[in-house]
Design an enzyme around this catalytic site. Sequence first.
Site, PDB file in Angstrom:
ATOM      1  N   SER A  59      -7.086  10.876   0.844  1.00  0.00           N
ATOM      2  CA  SER A  59      -7.589  11.813  -0.165  1.00  0.00           C
ATOM      3  C   SER A  59      -6.931  11.548  -1.508  1.00  0.00           C
ATOM      4  O   SER A  59      -6.164  10.623  -1.673  1.00  0.00           O
ATOM      5  CB  SER A  59      -7.350  13.242   0.295  1.00  0.00           C
ATOM      6  N   LYS A  79       3.750  -7.006   4.092  1.00  0.00           N
ATOM      7  CA  LYS A  79       3.527  -5.601   3.748  1.00  0.00           C
ATOM      8  C   LYS A  79       3.238  -4.854   5.042  1.00  0.00           C
ATOM      9  O   LYS A  79       2.750  -5.434   6.013  1.00  0.00           O
ATOM     10  CB  LYS A  79       2.383  -5.427   2.760  1.00  0.00           C
ATOM     11  N   ASN A 110       0.394  10.972   6.315  1.00  0.00           N
ATOM     12  CA  ASN A 110      -0.838  10.543   6.961  1.00  0.00           C
ATOM     13  C   ASN A 110      -1.906  11.620   7.012  1.00  0.00           C
ATOM     14  O   ASN A 110      -3.048  11.343   7.361  1.00  0.00           O
ATOM     15  CB  ASN A 110      -0.537   9.997   8.352  1.00  0.00           C
ATOM     16  N   GLU A 130       6.588   4.583   7.251  1.00  0.00           N
ATOM     17  CA  GLU A 130       6.172   5.835   6.610  1.00  0.00           C
ATOM     18  C   GLU A 130       6.964   7.042   7.091  1.00  0.00           C
ATOM     19  O   GLU A 130       6.918   7.404   8.258  1.00  0.00           O
ATOM     20  CB  GLU A 130       4.695   6.092   6.900  1.00  0.00           C
ATOM     21  N   THR A 179       0.875  -1.190   0.000  1.00  0.00           N
ATOM     22  CA  THR A 179       0.000   0.000   0.000  1.00  0.00           C
ATOM     23  C   THR A 179       0.907   1.233   0.000  1.00  0.00           C
ATOM     24  O   THR A 179       1.321   1.681  -1.055  1.00  0.00           O
ATOM     25  CB  THR A 179      -0.961   0.006   1.211  1.00  0.00           C
ATOM     26  N   THR A 239       0.909  -3.053  11.566  1.00  0.00           N
ATOM     27  CA  THR A 239      -0.146  -3.118  10.546  1.00  0.00           C
ATOM     28  C   THR A 239       0.413  -3.812   9.404  1.00  0.00           C
ATOM     29  O   THR A 239       1.045  -3.211   8.550  1.00  0.00           O
ATOM     30  CB  THR A 239      -0.489  -1.808   9.918  1.00  0.00           C
TER      31      THR A 239
END
Lengths: 383, 383
Positions: B383, B168, B378, B259, B146, B179
């Site tokens: 969006s 992942k 984040n 991230e 992702t 996650t």
Amino acid sequence: MSVTSAAGFSASGIAAGIRSSGKLDLALVVNTGPHRTAAGVFTSNRVKAAPVRWSEHVLAGGELAAVVLNSGGANACTGSEGYRDTVATAARTAASLGVPPGQVAVCSTGLIGQRLPMPALLVGVDAAASALSTAGGEAAAQAIMTTDVRPKNTHVRSAHFSLGGMAKGAGMLAPSLATMLCVLTTDAVVEPATLDKALREATRLTFDRLDSDGCMSTNDTVLLLASGASGHQPSITSFTDALTAACQDLATQLLADAEGATKDISITVASAASEADALEVGRSIARSALLKCALFGNDANWGRVLAAIGTTRAQFDSERLDVAINDVWVCRSSTAAASRSTVNLTEREVRIQVDLHSGIEQATIWTNDLSLAYVHENSAYSS
Amino acid sequence: MSVTSAAGFSASGIAAGIRSSGKLDLALVVNTGPHRTAAGVFTSNRVKAAPVRWSEHVLAGGELAAVVLNSGGANACTGSEGYRDTVATAARTAASLGVPPGQVAVCSTGLIGQRLPMPALLVGVDAAASALSTAGGEAAAQAIMTTDVRPKNTHVRSAHFSLGGMAKGAGMLAPSLATMLCVLTTDAVVEPATLDKALREATRLTFDRLDSDGCMSTNDTVLLLASGASGHQPSITSFTDALTAACQDLATQLLADAEGATKDISITVASAASEADALEVGRSIARSALLKCALFGNDANWGRVLAAIGTTRAQFDSERLDVAINDVWVCRSSTAAASRSTVNLTEREVRIQVDLHSGIEQATIWTNDLSLAYVHENSAYSS
């Protein structure tokens, strides 16, 4: 409105040279009586700054004549030398004012792990004592600011008594107690036990429900001094109500001035089986870094709310959760309801409502978003 | 090295049109036997995605013939329709492969709260089944990405058996389980109870000790499939060791790809009274937003470490804490020791050591810094 708004108090704020910037950095609040009743609540962090340990100790006597506060250094993690610095600060203040050292509380705020510049600080104590005035509350509030953008003052007037107060705090806002110093004053006549009970109830409902960044400080202190100068003894209910209003006013100012925040977020958890459940769920949501980033980006990402609720032990049915953001119920029965795109997130104020469908209790937690400015400010804090 | 590195497995990764970007978004891993032994561990979040509930259910039988995984949607908070979508996905996969639906696990990752585009997904299942190959592991790993920048694959070879795997995960890395989706494969012959025990031990020591941002996902799943194709039955110790190595390899890749992270931080808490104490202290430090911002800013702010330790219930004397950052003992006996300016924080790897002086246990937690890029990513995620 300030810490000197209640009768029987004088204060001052001066630049003692503790901060290299030359800003005001030393504050003094003195209770001129006739009473010296006092109460305090302190950080529950087990790593406590020297002034917290000292002030807890002197509060055991139930009376305070004065509070001396400095910015420019937290005097935390400074060992036995740091504790001696705090004791010396109290002793010098007591000598300047002609009061017992055991009635002088000390508060410090700033970087952890550095000794305070004691020669400058002790000279500053004398200067602060000379500068005392019943109009000195606003200077005192300025002298305790660190990363605060604005000073925080309050004044709550009842028919027969008055409350004043000041606070500082911007980052590290978390329970129990935000990273904050707060001095509250009143001219009401209040018994020591009543003062203590009222202060615990007021902080439980206000400061303890701020959770800006989940970080608990080593220095949090809230002190309440009662001079009795009004001659009026209010009922515990009316006194607690006025005190809670003063604390709420200061808590709202702390939230509005939180480091780098662009949103003030209230999280109300309703229909909970207990108040403790509502608080646990509210805090869990307030600590979701992913949700706080999403709100910074004006994104009504309610999935982050459900993921946070799911980490708690509160009573709820995971198929029956409702979530509203700014009054739009974007999630009903744990699935998408109104379109998230209909949520208006352009204002600073954000209201999150959660319905647990498990009882009749509720509670509200206040937090902020996680912004680029928060990271920037805290990545450069001590340099 | 990939999920097909162990004998007895084929895999594929295709673009089914679930993601609007046209990227690979559907993966299939098939156990071609002779055995179909399987074990799994799942998120402890009480708000569980539909595929998690389904896969927990089918794992109760102890056998899996296949795992079908999609990116482009988490299928979490999607109600009974979402659960039916998962069941339909398993049924279509089973029909395509000629295996029982009760032996097909399903994993989904992506945004919470949206239904999956089922017509495209079901057609994709047939295409993925047609594309199966013993060289398909790398495409499968790409199809489950992702916000991951890089695919994560592993291969651990022992003398007589082999382990493969893919994972992942990039944000929302927190215990219990980051996650993440992870599929591990082995050609060893392993009894179901042994497989389950080995998987729980390996994840406890690896994935459960990643805590990137404190956020717990609704979809975390780790599956382990054993084909028995090597004909070799290893001892539980040697199998658990190899499995732990495979999990650690994938965990390290997850951390490195978190991230927006600019630092990979290991926090080792030593001389603890218990392993639980060491873990509680390590997690508390890993969750300090203020420390993580400071490290992003190359600031060895050890006061943030002590403030975090002080919030725990672990056994320690608050005057006897030692902290090293990148091997420089900046704090001894809870006060400043070596100058923080001597700590070199220019490398990506950061090592924090804490000595509690309370026992002989220790544990390590891995986390990342809190960077401007994390907030940016984040705040714009959905969006």
